[in-house]
Motif scaffolding. Structure first.
Motif, PDB file in Angstrom:
ATOM      1  N   ARG A 135       0.836  -1.208   0.000  1.00  0.00           N
ATOM      2  CA  ARG A 135       0.000   0.000   0.000  1.00  0.00           C
ATOM      3  C   ARG A 135       0.867   1.253   0.000  1.00  0.00           C
ATOM      4  NH1 ARG A 135      -3.683   1.822  -2.115  1.00  0.00           N
ATOM      5  NH2 ARG A 135      -4.578  -0.232  -1.835  1.00  0.00           N
ATOM      6  N   ALA A 136       1.949   1.254   0.762  1.00  0.00           N
ATOM      7  CA  ALA A 136       2.828   2.423   0.817  1.00  0.00           C
ATOM      8  C   ALA A 136       3.431   2.715  -0.553  1.00  0.00           C
ATOM      9  CB  ALA A 136       3.933   2.199   1.842  1.00  0.00           C
ATOM     10  N   ILE A 137       3.779   1.676  -1.293  1.00  0.00           N
ATOM     11  CA  ILE A 137       4.370   1.850  -2.622  1.00  0.00           C
ATOM     12  C   ILE A 137       3.348   2.438  -3.592  1.00  0.00           C
ATOM     13  CG2 ILE A 137       5.312   0.603  -4.616  1.00  0.00           C
ATOM     14  CD1 ILE A 137       6.545  -1.366  -2.509  1.00  0.00           C
ATOM     15  N   LEU A 138       2.120   1.918  -3.583  1.00  0.00           N
ATOM     16  CA  LEU A 138       1.087   2.447  -4.471  1.00  0.00           C
ATOM     17  C   LEU A 138       0.795   3.914  -4.151  1.00  0.00           C
ATOM     18  CD1 LEU A 138      -1.459  -0.533  -4.581  1.00  0.00           C
ATOM     19  CD2 LEU A 138       0.225   0.100  -6.315  1.00  0.00           C
ATOM     20  N   ASP A 139       0.685   4.235  -2.870  1.00  0.00           N
ATOM     21  CA  ASP A 139       0.413   5.614  -2.478  1.00  0.00           C
ATOM     22  C   ASP A 139       1.577   6.530  -2.865  1.00  0.00           C
ATOM     23  OD1 ASP A 139      -2.018   4.847  -1.441  1.00  0.00           O
ATOM     24  OD2 ASP A 139      -1.336   4.787   0.644  1.00  0.00           O
ATOM     25  N   ALA A 140       2.805   6.041  -2.684  1.00  0.00           N
ATOM     26  CA  ALA A 140       3.973   6.850  -3.034  1.00  0.00           C
ATOM     27  C   ALA A 140       4.018   7.132  -4.529  1.00  0.00           C
ATOM     28  CB  ALA A 140       5.247   6.124  -2.594  1.00  0.00           C
ATOM     29  N   ALA A 141       3.684   6.138  -5.338  1.00  0.00           N
ATOM     30  CA  ALA A 141       3.706   6.322  -6.789  1.00  0.00           C
ATOM     31  C   ALA A 141       2.735   7.420  -7.210  1.00  0.00           C
ATOM     32  CB  ALA A 141       3.363   5.007  -7.488  1.00  0.00           C
ATOM     33  N   LEU A 142       1.522   7.405  -6.642  1.00  0.00           N
ATOM     34  CA  LEU A 142       0.540   8.443  -6.983  1.00  0.00           C
ATOM     35  C   LEU A 142       0.986   9.808  -6.475  1.00  0.00           C
ATOM     36  CD1 LEU A 142      -3.106   7.092  -6.555  1.00  0.00           C
ATOM     37  CD2 LEU A 142      -1.865   7.633  -8.644  1.00  0.00           C
ATOM     38  N   ASP A 143       1.533   9.856  -5.259  1.00  0.00           N
ATOM     39  CA  ASP A 143       1.993  11.129  -4.709  1.00  0.00           C
ATOM     40  C   ASP A 143       3.077  11.743  -5.595  1.00  0.00           C
ATOM     41  OD1 ASP A 143       0.250  10.931  -2.595  1.00  0.00           O
ATOM     42  OD2 ASP A 143       1.740  10.147  -1.187  1.00  0.00           O
ATOM     43  N   LEU A 188       3.622  11.126  -8.829  1.00  0.00           N
ATOM     44  CA  LEU A 188       3.057  11.514 -10.115  1.00  0.00           C
ATOM     45  C   LEU A 188       2.319  12.833 -10.000  1.00  0.00           C
ATOM     46  CD1 LEU A 188       2.642  10.652 -13.073  1.00  0.00           C
ATOM     47  CD2 LEU A 188       0.576   9.431 -12.345  1.00  0.00           C
ATOM     48  N   ALA A 189       1.710  13.067  -8.841  1.00  0.00           N
ATOM     49  CA  ALA A 189       0.930  14.286  -8.633  1.00  0.00           C
ATOM     50  C   ALA A 189       1.758  15.462  -8.123  1.00  0.00           C
ATOM     51  CB  ALA A 189      -0.189  14.002  -7.630  1.00  0.00           C
ATOM     52  N   ALA A 190       3.042  15.238  -7.838  1.00  0.00           N
ATOM     53  CA  ALA A 190       3.877  16.290  -7.250  1.00  0.00           C
ATOM     54  C   ALA A 190       3.952  17.508  -8.156  1.00  0.00           C
ATOM     55  CB  ALA A 190       5.271  15.750  -6.971  1.00  0.00           C
ATOM     56  N   PRO A 191       3.822  18.709  -7.584  1.00  0.00           N
ATOM     57  CA  PRO A 191       3.806  19.919  -8.404  1.00  0.00           C
ATOM     58  C   PRO A 191       5.125  20.243  -9.086  1.00  0.00           C
ATOM     59  CG  PRO A 191       3.824  20.465  -6.062  1.00  0.00           C
ATOM     60  CD  PRO A 191       3.620  18.991  -6.159  1.00  0.00           C
ATOM     61  N   ASP A 192       6.243  19.693  -8.604  1.00  0.00           N
ATOM     62  CA  ASP A 192       7.528  20.033  -9.211  1.00  0.00           C
ATOM     63  C   ASP A 192       7.758  19.315 -10.538  1.00  0.00           C
ATOM     64  OD1 ASP A 192       8.011  17.440  -8.411  1.00  0.00           O
ATOM     65  OD2 ASP A 192       9.566  17.952  -6.953  1.00  0.00           O
ATOM     66  N   GLY A 193       6.924  18.323 -10.842  1.00  0.00           N
ATOM     67  CA  GLY A 193       7.049  17.631 -12.126  1.00  0.00           C
ATOM     68  C   GLY A 193       8.308  16.810 -12.282  1.00  0.00           C
ATOM     69  N   ALA A 194       8.939  16.453 -11.162  1.00  0.00           N
ATOM     70  CA  ALA A 194      10.167  15.656 -11.232  1.00  0.00           C
ATOM     71  C   ALA A 194       9.860  14.269 -11.784  1.00  0.00           C
ATOM     72  CB  ALA A 194      10.789  15.546  -9.851  1.00  0.00           C
ATOM     73  N   PRO A 195      10.808  13.673 -12.524  1.00  0.00           N
ATOM     74  CA  PRO A 195      10.563  12.337 -13.070  1.00  0.00           C
ATOM     75  C   PRO A 195      10.292  11.319 -11.957  1.00  0.00           C
ATOM     76  CG  PRO A 195      12.511  13.330 -14.068  1.00  0.00           C
ATOM     77  CD  PRO A 195      12.122  14.215 -12.916  1.00  0.00           C
ATOM     78  N   VAL A 196       9.344  10.444 -12.203  1.00  0.00           N
ATOM     79  CA  VAL A 196       9.039   9.380 -11.251  1.00  0.00           C
ATOM     80  C   VAL A 196       9.939   8.193 -11.572  1.00  0.00           C
ATOM     81  CG1 VAL A 196       7.250   7.869 -10.320  1.00  0.00           C
ATOM     82  CG2 VAL A 196       6.652  10.173 -11.097  1.00  0.00           C
ATOM     83  N   THR A 197      10.722   7.758 -10.607  1.00  0.00           N
ATOM     84  CA  THR A 197      11.634   6.635 -10.799  1.00  0.00           C
ATOM     85  C   THR A 197      11.373   5.580  -9.728  1.00  0.00           C
ATOM     86  OG1 THR A 197      13.342   7.563  -9.353  1.00  0.00           O
ATOM     87  CG2 THR A 197      13.399   8.205 -11.692  1.00  0.00           C
ATOM     88  N   ILE A 198      11.881   4.375  -9.953  1.00  0.00           N
ATOM     89  CA  ILE A 198      11.761   3.325  -8.947  1.00  0.00           C
ATOM     90  C   ILE A 198      12.456   3.750  -7.656  1.00  0.00           C
ATOM     91  CG2 ILE A 198      12.516   0.998  -8.334  1.00  0.00           C
ATOM     92  CD1 ILE A 198      10.137   0.884 -10.105  1.00  0.00           C
ATOM     93  N   ASP A 199      13.629   4.378  -7.789  1.00  0.00           N
ATOM     94  CA  ASP A 199      14.354   4.847  -6.597  1.00  0.00           C
ATOM     95  C   ASP A 199      13.494   5.827  -5.798  1.00  0.00           C
ATOM     96  OD1 ASP A 199      16.664   3.375  -6.915  1.00  0.00           O
ATOM     97  OD2 ASP A 199      17.666   4.896  -8.139  1.00  0.00           O
ATOM     98  N   ALA A 200      12.859   6.768  -6.509  1.00  0.00           N
ATOM     99  CA  ALA A 200      12.037   7.773  -5.829  1.00  0.00           C
ATOM    100  C   ALA A 200      10.825   7.125  -5.166  1.00  0.00           C
ATOM    101  CB  ALA A 200      11.597   8.844  -6.821  1.00  0.00           C
ATOM    102  N   ILE A 201      10.204   6.161  -5.848  1.00  0.00           N
ATOM    103  CA  ILE A 201       9.052   5.474  -5.274  1.00  0.00           C
ATOM    104  C   ILE A 201       9.453   4.734  -4.008  1.00  0.00           C
ATOM    105  CG2 ILE A 201       7.386   3.604  -5.644  1.00  0.00           C
ATOM    106  CD1 ILE A 201       7.366   4.394  -8.634  1.00  0.00           C
ATOM    107  N   ALA A 202      10.556   3.999  -4.076  1.00  0.00           N
ATOM    108  CA  ALA A 202      11.021   3.244  -2.917  1.00  0.00           C
ATOM    109  C   ALA A 202      11.356   4.177  -1.755  1.00  0.00           C
ATOM    110  CB  ALA A 202      12.238   2.404  -3.288  1.00  0.00           C
ATOM    111  N   ARG A 203      12.068   5.265  -2.053  1.00  0.00           N
ATOM    112  CA  ARG A 203      12.457   6.207  -0.996  1.00  0.00           C
ATOM    113  C   ARG A 203      11.228   6.837  -0.339  1.00  0.00           C
ATOM    114  NH1 ARG A 203      15.674   8.588  -3.899  1.00  0.00           N
ATOM    115  NH2 ARG A 203      14.400  10.337  -4.614  1.00  0.00           N
ATOM    116  N   THR A 204      10.246   7.243  -1.161  1.00  0.00           N
ATOM    117  CA  THR A 204       9.039   7.874  -0.628  1.00  0.00           C
ATOM    118  C   THR A 204       8.212   6.883   0.184  1.00  0.00           C
ATOM    119  OG1 THR A 204       8.984   9.373  -2.532  1.00  0.00           O
ATOM    120  CG2 THR A 204       6.960   9.165  -1.253  1.00  0.00           C
TER     121      THR A 204
END
Length: 215
Positions: A38-46, A48-64
């Protein structure tokens, strides 16, 4: 120590005496897995929705999500697979797909909850970001097509049940009806042409059922 007395190991755990059933111990691994999933799914959406438009990566998803990268790869082969599951999971949670036996009632509920769910904070931002980035990223374009296909299939199934019950004409074009529902949704969602509210949902559902009845 007698042979019938329980033995205490250095760990502090007491073993049962011979012939005595061991006491049940709680199994927390499954709960931990579900929480991480659940944490991974929520992090992925967060992300993707981030206002800074930074690329979504596996590293970023895992860290978040607060997990290791290999935990993500345990369930998904790629970033796109995570995002697709996250979007589909959120839609499945938020969009009502009832089967009451009455097409008009079911369609009203499906359209109304689709309109409402897409306007919630994270979901709205994620969908707008996906639609925007899909225009220049082929991988996200594929993700967009896969996600919209899952929603189209859910609506198509609902309409098919109604047609099987005789609530729509036997030759009703279900794909066209699906296009009309999502055409209104995406046009108003992306361009702000008009409201996506309960009244609009009900009027749209009613007009489509009336126009495609078999009587």
């Amino acid at each position: 120590m007698s042979e019938t007395e329980p033995r205490t190991e250095r760990s502090g755990r007491t073993d049962p005496a011979p012939g005595q059933a061991p006491s049940a111990r709680p199994h927390t691994g499954r709960r931990r897995n579900e929480a991480a999933h659940r944490a991974i799914l929520d992090a992925a959406l967060d992300l993707l929705a981030a206002p800074d438009g930074a690329p979504v990566t596996i590293d970023a998803i895992a860290r978040t999500a607060g997990v290791g990268k290999q935990t993500v790869y345990r369930w998904w082969p790629s970033k796109g697979a995570v995002l697709l599951d996250a979007l589909t999971d959120r839609a499945d949670q938020d969009v009502d797909g009832p089967d009451t036996g009455a097409l008009r009632t079911d369609l009203r509920a499906f359209v109304a909850t689709t309109f409402d769910a897409a306007q919630h904070g994270t979901t709205a931002s994620a969908l707008r970001a996906l639609a925007r980035e899909a225009a220049r990223d082929p991988h996200l374009a594929d993700l967009m097509r896969s996600f919209t296909a899952t929603r189209r299939n859910a609506l198509h199934d609902l309409l098919s049940r109604g047609r099987d019950r005789g609530e729509l004409a036997g030759n009703a074009d279900l794909d066209l009806i699906v296009d009309q529902v999502y055409g209104v949704f995406w046009y108003r969602f992306l361009l702000g042409h008009g409201p996506l509210d309960q009244d609009t949902a009900e009027r749209l559902a009613d007009s489509l059922v009336t126009a495609n009845r078999g009587d």
